[in-house]
Design a protein around this motif. Structure first.
Motif, PDB file in Angstrom:
ATOM      1  N   LEU A  42      11.025  -2.255  -9.256  1.00 26.14           N
ATOM      2  CA  LEU A  42      11.534  -3.452  -9.922  1.00 26.14           C
ATOM      3  C   LEU A  42      11.442  -3.355 -11.438  1.00 26.14           C
ATOM      4  O   LEU A  42      11.752  -4.306 -12.151  1.00 26.14           O
ATOM      5  CB  LEU A  42      10.798  -4.699  -9.425  1.00 26.14           C
ATOM      6  N   GLY A  43      11.005  -2.217 -11.940  1.00 30.88           N
ATOM      7  CA  GLY A  43      10.980  -2.002 -13.379  1.00 30.88           C
ATOM      8  C   GLY A  43       9.827  -2.681 -14.094  1.00 30.88           C
ATOM      9  O   GLY A  43       9.847  -2.805 -15.318  1.00 30.88           O
ATOM     10  N   LEU A  44       8.804  -3.099 -13.355  1.00 31.12           N
ATOM     11  CA  LEU A  44       7.673  -3.768 -13.989  1.00 31.12           C
ATOM     12  C   LEU A  44       6.791  -2.769 -14.729  1.00 31.12           C
ATOM     13  O   LEU A  44       6.120  -3.120 -15.700  1.00 31.12           O
ATOM     14  CB  LEU A  44       6.871  -4.544 -12.947  1.00 31.12           C
ATOM     15  N   VAL A  45       6.756  -1.540 -14.247  1.00 30.14           N
ATOM     16  CA  VAL A  45       6.141  -0.424 -14.973  1.00 30.14           C
ATOM     17  C   VAL A  45       7.194   0.671 -15.020  1.00 30.14           C
ATOM     18  O   VAL A  45       7.619   1.179 -13.989  1.00 30.14           O
ATOM     19  CB  VAL A  45       4.860   0.088 -14.284  1.00 30.14           C
ATOM     20  N   ALA A  46       7.641   1.018 -16.199  1.00 31.43           N
ATOM     21  CA  ALA A  46       8.773   1.929 -16.369  1.00 31.43           C
ATOM     22  C   ALA A  46       8.340   3.389 -16.241  1.00 31.43           C
ATOM     23  O   ALA A  46       7.164   3.714 -16.379  1.00 31.43           O
ATOM     24  CB  ALA A  46       9.415   1.708 -17.739  1.00 31.43           C
ATOM     25  N   PRO A  47       9.285   4.297 -15.967  1.00 37.14           N
ATOM     26  CA  PRO A  47       8.968   5.731 -15.956  1.00 37.14           C
ATOM     27  C   PRO A  47       8.291   6.155 -17.252  1.00 37.14           C
ATOM     28  O   PRO A  47       8.728   5.795 -18.345  1.00 37.14           O
ATOM     29  CB  PRO A  47      10.350   6.376 -15.811  1.00 37.14           C
ATOM     30  N   GLY A  48       7.195   6.888 -17.100  1.00 33.28           N
ATOM     31  CA  GLY A  48       6.434   7.333 -18.258  1.00 33.28           C
ATOM     32  C   GLY A  48       5.347   6.377 -18.683  1.00 33.28           C
ATOM     33  O   GLY A  48       4.475   6.747 -19.471  1.00 33.28           O
ATOM     34  N   GLU A  49       5.362   5.140 -18.195  1.00 31.93           N
ATOM     35  CA  GLU A  49       4.342   4.159 -18.556  1.00 31.93           C
ATOM     36  C   GLU A  49       3.161   4.224 -17.588  1.00 31.93           C
ATOM     37  O   GLU A  49       3.302   4.660 -16.440  1.00 31.93           O
ATOM     38  CB  GLU A  49       4.913   2.742 -18.558  1.00 31.93           C
ATOM     39  N   ALA A  50       2.015   3.767 -18.040  1.00 34.97           N
ATOM     40  CA  ALA A  50       0.792   3.813 -17.241  1.00 34.97           C
ATOM     41  C   ALA A  50       0.671   2.595 -16.335  1.00 34.97           C
ATOM     42  O   ALA A  50       1.010   1.472 -16.731  1.00 34.97           O
ATOM     43  CB  ALA A  50      -0.428   3.901 -18.146  1.00 34.97           C
ATOM     44  N   LEU A  51       0.162   2.827 -15.118  1.00 31.99           N
ATOM     45  CA  LEU A  51      -0.230   1.715 -14.261  1.00 31.99           C
ATOM     46  C   LEU A  51      -1.503   1.084 -14.822  1.00 31.99           C
ATOM     47  O   LEU A  51      -2.228   1.702 -15.596  1.00 31.99           O
ATOM     48  CB  LEU A  51      -0.531   2.226 -12.847  1.00 31.99           C
ATOM     49  N   PRO A  52      -1.798  -0.147 -14.436  1.00 30.94           N
ATOM     50  CA  PRO A  52      -3.125  -0.685 -14.749  1.00 30.94           C
ATOM     51  C   PRO A  52      -4.202   0.233 -14.180  1.00 30.94           C
ATOM     52  O   PRO A  52      -3.948   1.028 -13.269  1.00 30.94           O
ATOM     53  CB  PRO A  52      -3.117  -2.046 -14.041  1.00 30.94           C
ATOM     54  N   SER A  53      -5.414   0.120 -14.682  1.00 36.41           N
ATOM     55  CA  SER A  53      -6.507   0.977 -14.212  1.00 36.41           C
ATOM     56  C   SER A  53      -6.811   0.723 -12.743  1.00 36.41           C
ATOM     57  O   SER A  53      -6.464  -0.331 -12.193  1.00 36.41           O
ATOM     58  CB  SER A  53      -7.766   0.717 -15.038  1.00 36.41           C
ATOM     59  N   GLU A  54      -7.481   1.686 -12.107  1.00 36.41           N
ATOM     60  CA  GLU A  54      -7.864   1.515 -10.707  1.00 36.41           C
ATOM     61  C   GLU A  54      -8.727   0.268 -10.531  1.00 36.41           C
ATOM     62  O   GLU A  54      -8.580  -0.468  -9.557  1.00 36.41           O
ATOM     63  CB  GLU A  54      -8.621   2.751 -10.209  1.00 36.41           C
ATOM     64  N   ARG A  55      -9.648   0.051 -11.479  1.00 39.25           N
ATOM     65  CA  ARG A  55     -10.521  -1.116 -11.403  1.00 39.25           C
ATOM     66  C   ARG A  55      -9.698  -2.407 -11.457  1.00 39.25           C
ATOM     67  O   ARG A  55      -9.917  -3.337 -10.677  1.00 39.25           O
ATOM     68  CB  ARG A  55     -11.536  -1.091 -12.551  1.00 39.25           C
ATOM     69  N   ASP A  56      -8.744  -2.461 -12.370  1.00 43.03           N
ATOM     70  CA  ASP A  56      -7.897  -3.648 -12.519  1.00 43.03           C
ATOM     71  C   ASP A  56      -7.053  -3.861 -11.271  1.00 43.03           C
ATOM     72  O   ASP A  56      -6.942  -4.983 -10.763  1.00 43.03           O
ATOM     73  CB  ASP A  56      -7.004  -3.489 -13.748  1.00 43.03           C
ATOM     74  N   LEU A  57      -6.449  -2.788 -10.755  1.00 43.95           N
ATOM     75  CA  LEU A  57      -5.633  -2.905  -9.547  1.00 43.95           C
ATOM     76  C   LEU A  57      -6.468  -3.380  -8.363  1.00 43.95           C
ATOM     77  O   LEU A  57      -6.020  -4.229  -7.574  1.00 43.95           O
ATOM     78  CB  LEU A  57      -4.978  -1.559  -9.219  1.00 43.95           C
ATOM     79  N   ALA A  58      -7.671  -2.832  -8.218  1.00 45.55           N
ATOM     80  CA  ALA A  58      -8.533  -3.237  -7.110  1.00 45.55           C
ATOM     81  C   ALA A  58      -8.862  -4.721  -7.193  1.00 45.55           C
ATOM     82  O   ALA A  58      -8.862  -5.435  -6.176  1.00 45.55           O
ATOM     83  CB  ALA A  58      -9.811  -2.392  -7.115  1.00 45.55           C
ATOM     84  N   THR A  59      -9.122  -5.204  -8.402  1.00 43.97           N
ATOM     85  CA  THR A  59      -9.434  -6.620  -8.584  1.00 43.97           C
ATOM     86  C   THR A  59      -8.234  -7.499  -8.271  1.00 43.97           C
ATOM     87  O   THR A  59      -8.344  -8.506  -7.556  1.00 43.97           O
ATOM     88  CB  THR A  59      -9.898  -6.876 -10.030  1.00 43.97           C
ATOM     89  N   ARG A  60      -7.077  -7.119  -8.799  1.00 40.27           N
ATOM     90  CA  ARG A  60      -5.887  -7.945  -8.626  1.00 40.27           C
ATOM     91  C   ARG A  60      -5.390  -7.945  -7.180  1.00 40.27           C
ATOM     92  O   ARG A  60      -4.900  -8.963  -6.686  1.00 40.27           O
ATOM     93  CB  ARG A  60      -4.787  -7.474  -9.576  1.00 40.27           C
ATOM     94  N   LEU A  61      -5.502  -6.801  -6.505  1.00 39.77           N
ATOM     95  CA  LEU A  61      -5.029  -6.694  -5.126  1.00 39.77           C
ATOM     96  C   LEU A  61      -6.099  -7.087  -4.108  1.00 39.77           C
ATOM     97  O   LEU A  61      -5.806  -7.189  -2.918  1.00 39.77           O
ATOM     98  CB  LEU A  61      -4.559  -5.263  -4.849  1.00 39.77           C
ATOM     99  N   ALA A  62      -7.335  -7.281  -4.595  1.00 41.49           N
ATOM    100  CA  ALA A  62      -8.464  -7.657  -3.728  1.00 41.49           C
ATOM    101  C   ALA A  62      -8.729  -6.603  -2.661  1.00 41.49           C
ATOM    102  O   ALA A  62      -8.911  -6.922  -1.475  1.00 41.49           O
ATOM    103  CB  ALA A  62      -8.233  -9.035  -3.105  1.00 41.49           C
ATOM    104  N   VAL A  63      -8.711  -5.346  -3.070  1.00 43.69           N
ATOM    105  CA  VAL A  63      -9.019  -4.227  -2.180  1.00 43.69           C
ATOM    106  C   VAL A  63     -10.055  -3.347  -2.871  1.00 43.69           C
ATOM    107  O   VAL A  63     -10.379  -3.519  -4.044  1.00 43.69           O
ATOM    108  CB  VAL A  63      -7.767  -3.385  -1.851  1.00 43.69           C
ATOM    109  N   SER A  64     -10.577  -2.368  -2.141  1.00 40.47           N
ATOM    110  CA  SER A  64     -11.559  -1.458  -2.721  1.00 40.47           C
ATOM    111  C   SER A  64     -10.876  -0.440  -3.635  1.00 40.47           C
ATOM    112  O   SER A  64      -9.675  -0.185  -3.508  1.00 40.47           O
ATOM    113  CB  SER A  64     -12.304  -0.713  -1.614  1.00 40.47           C
ATOM    114  N   ARG A  65     -11.646   0.142  -4.548  1.00 41.26           N
ATOM    115  CA  ARG A  65     -11.085   1.191  -5.396  1.00 41.26           C
ATOM    116  C   ARG A  65     -10.701   2.408  -4.569  1.00 41.26           C
ATOM    117  O   ARG A  65      -9.763   3.129  -4.923  1.00 41.26           O
ATOM    118  CB  ARG A  65     -12.085   1.571  -6.492  1.00 41.26           C
TER     119      ARG A  65
END
Length: 250
Positions: A42-65
């Motif tokens: 959906l273009g929310l993170v473009a090619p070449g751009e970084a995803l949020p950190s693993e810690r941030d993703l785990a918090t936002r998705l409510a899953v383990s790292r």
């Protein structure tokens, strides 16, 4: 393509927030993979751009790292993500994304039925026409106005594989500007359904030029507070896409 402008709706929930929302525990890995794919497609993170950190993703998705790490590893193996080490390391979206699988159905290899197509298109019209009207009815901040203009500029300058991603991003920005957090998950999920259908038809240059003109009309109507004009322009725009999908897929 120009670098994206780092602006977002003031004090509001973004489309990225809506996609990276807590997943269900029963299918945590699968849903984490799906949510990360949505941020890419959906273009929310473009090619070449970084995803949020693993810690941030785990918090936002409510899953383990560990779950986040396993999802990232799987998507890296599939060609969507690249991991880099060092001071400026992290997980980045691949510069060249894999080609879409092609079959625009919920089940790979199965042609969508007319009922599936109509359901996606009717729901899209309800969501996006309403979103355009709601965005036009709000008094937008300077940051929100710049976000909309920059998204329009990026979609107009896009070519080839970038077009659908940046087109999706523009439509999601309009959803962000409504100020309704409840709308965004439905809008993002429906856009993924529509994109699967669009992957089954060719990109037509004339249609892209026409879409760009319609995008500009929608944007100007929103920025000038023309509620009726924004809704009518979005309806006309969606009707054009729907006609192509029905023609190629029905």
């Amino acid at each position: 393509m120009t670098d994206p402008v780092d602006v977002s709706p003031a004090d509001g929930v973004t489309a990225e927030d809506a996609v990276l929302r807590p997943v269900r525990e029963q299918n945590a890995f699968e849903e984490t993979v799906s949510r990360l794919l949505q941020t890419i497609r959906l273009g929310l993170v473009a090619p070449g751009e970084a995803l949020p950190s693993e810690r941030d993703l785990a918090t936002r998705l409510a899953v383990s790292r560990d779950t986040v790490r396993a999802a990232i590893t799987s998507l890296a193996e599939a060609g969507y993500l690249v991991s880099r080490r060092g001071r400026y390391g992290g997980t980045f979206v691949s510069e060249s994304l894999p080609e879409p699988a092609g079959a625009p159905s919920e089940e790979p290899g199965v042609r969508p039925s007319s009922a599936e197509i109509e359901d996606a298109l009717v729901f899209r019209s309800i969501l996006e026409v309403g979103a355009a009207r709601a965005a036009a009815a709000r008094t937008l901040t300077a940051a929100e106005r710049e976000l909309l203009w920059s998204s329009l500029r990026e979609s107009r300058s896009a070519t080839g594989d970038d077009y659908r991603r940046l087109d999706s991003r523009l439509h999601l920005v309009i959803g962000e500007l409504t100020g309704s957090p409840s709308l965004l998950p439905a809008l993002a999920d429906n856009r993924m359904r529509v994109n699967r259908l669009l992957d089954g038809i060719p990109l037509l240059d004339r249609n892209i030029r026409h879409s760009n003109e319609q995008h500009e009309t929608i944007t100007i109507a929103i920025l000038t507070g023309d509620v009726e004009g924004a809704g009518a322009a979005m309806a006309e725009h969606l009707d054009g896409s729907a006609a192509l999908l029905r023609g190629f897929l029905s």
